[in-house]
Design a protein around this motif. Structure first.
Motif, PDB file in Angstrom:
ATOM      1  N   HIS A  37      -8.756   8.287   5.732  1.00  0.00           N
ATOM      2  CA  HIS A  37      -8.330   7.916   4.382  1.00  0.00           C
ATOM      3  C   HIS A  37      -7.131   8.749   3.938  1.00  0.00           C
ATOM      4  N   GLU A  67      -4.003   7.674   5.819  1.00  0.00           N
ATOM      5  CA  GLU A  67      -3.473   6.415   5.300  1.00  0.00           C
ATOM      6  C   GLU A  67      -2.802   6.623   3.946  1.00  0.00           C
ATOM      7  N   LEU A  68      -3.417   7.445   3.092  1.00  0.00           N
ATOM      8  CA  LEU A  68      -2.812   7.743   1.796  1.00  0.00           C
ATOM      9  C   LEU A  68      -1.460   8.421   1.974  1.00  0.00           C
ATOM     10  N   ASN A  94       0.607   8.099   4.539  1.00  0.00           N
ATOM     11  CA  ASN A  94       1.575   7.106   5.025  1.00  0.00           C
ATOM     12  C   ASN A  94       2.019   6.168   3.908  1.00  0.00           C
ATOM     13  N   ARG A  95       1.077   5.772   3.064  1.00  0.00           N
ATOM     14  CA  ARG A  95       1.427   4.883   1.940  1.00  0.00           C
ATOM     15  C   ARG A  95       2.364   5.591   0.964  1.00  0.00           C
ATOM     16  N   GLN A 100       2.015  -0.998  -1.541  1.00  0.00           N
ATOM     17  CA  GLN A 100       1.384   0.134  -0.878  1.00  0.00           C
ATOM     18  C   GLN A 100       0.115   0.559  -1.609  1.00  0.00           C
ATOM     19  N   PHE A 115      -3.786   0.117  -0.046  1.00  0.00           N
ATOM     20  CA  PHE A 115      -4.720   1.230   0.067  1.00  0.00           C
ATOM     21  C   PHE A 115      -6.048   0.934  -0.635  1.00  0.00           C
TER      22      PHE A 115
END
Length: 289
Positions: free
Chosen positions: A20, A23-24, A26-27, A104, A108
């Protein structure tokens, strides 16, 4: 030979905490890059955007100098003009890059939502953007009315020296207040669909809500003139009435649905075939593993 196994994707969008966080990260990086590109675009197109923002002020006779030739907005300090350009470029970049950073954010959050929640999110996002821009357009139209009222007190032999920062803050406050206030009906509809706010409660509190809208419009608008207050309050009341009507229709539609618990006492069992459920559980426990 080392076997490589890939964990199947969870249909509910669950993943470990570190995944998580990655991913956060990258976003956020993608959103910041889009904002940076948008800011560069805003820096390039500063002149037409600034001409658009200062037009309500420059259209007033009181904005001219004593010779009636130049629109007189002034800056204080050496770096004020640089920060003005940077501020407008950032705001324009925020608007230009909004499709990227909104996507984005949605990418997410969306895996944790149900299909019905995603569908309603699409509907509300599709309605919130036009409402916000309608509010900002109305604010832009009414900016010159408030300015005209108060600059009208300037004597004929006096030139009003208004700083750029003061004027830009006034314009941005008007645009944001009008744009965000026009989102009120969406909040009413969301609370109604969630079962928190019924149409009966809205009807009982209608007078107080309308009074609160007028009080909020008088306090929130940066210009204390009555025209700006009415320009914000009257459309907001109209939108609230539309939202109240939609809430009434939704409650009527919800009331026509059959209630499986109707007629049951508090201590009475629900209409479920519990014997069939127990039999299926016993069958599952007795089956060989």
């Amino acid at each position: 030979m080392k076997l490589m196994t890939r964990q199947a994707a969870d249909p509910e969008g669950r993943m470990p905490l570190m995944d998580h966080l990655r991913e956060l990260r990258n976003r956020l990086i993608k959103a910041m890059l889009a904002l940076l590109v948008g800011t560069v675009i805003g820096w390039i197109f500063f002149n037409p955007v600034w001409d658009f923002l200062k037009e309500p002020y420059c259209a007033l006779p009181a904005s001219k100098d004593l010779n009636g030739q130049t629109c007189s907005l002034v800056v204080n300090g050496i770096f004020s003009s640089f920060f003005l350009r940077l501020k407008i470029a950032f705001i324009l970049g925020l608007v230009v890059s909004s499709p990227v950073w909104l996507f984005q954010l949605w990418a997410f959050v969306a895996p944790g939502l149900y299909r019905k929640e995603r569908r309603w999110t699409y509907v509300f996002m599709g309605a919130s953007v036009p409402l916000f821009f309608v509010g900002t357009a109305l604010a832009y139209i009414t900016i010159d009315r408030g300015l005209s009222l108060f600059l009208g007190f300037v004597p004929d032999d006096v030139s009003a020296l208004i700083t750029v920062d003061h004027y830009l803050g006034y314009v941005l406050a008007m645009l944001l207040v009008f744009g965000l206030t026009f989102e009120l009906p969406l909040f009413v509809i969301i609370l109604n669909m969630a079962g928190v706010l019924s149409s009966n409660r809205i009807r009982r509190s209608q007078r107080m809500i309308i009074f609160g809208i007028f009080v909020f419009s008088a306090v929130a608008t940066p210009s204390p003139d009555p025209f700006s207050m009415l320009a914000l309050a009257l459309p907001t009341v109209l939108l609230f009435e539309v939202a109240a009507l939609l809430a009434f229709v939704n409650d009527r539609r919800r009331a026509r649905r059959p209630d499986p618990y109707e007629g049951l006492a508090d201590d009475e069992a629900s209409p479920l075939d519990l014997e069939k459920i127990d039999a299926e559980l016993e069958k599952g426990e007795s089956s060989p593993r």
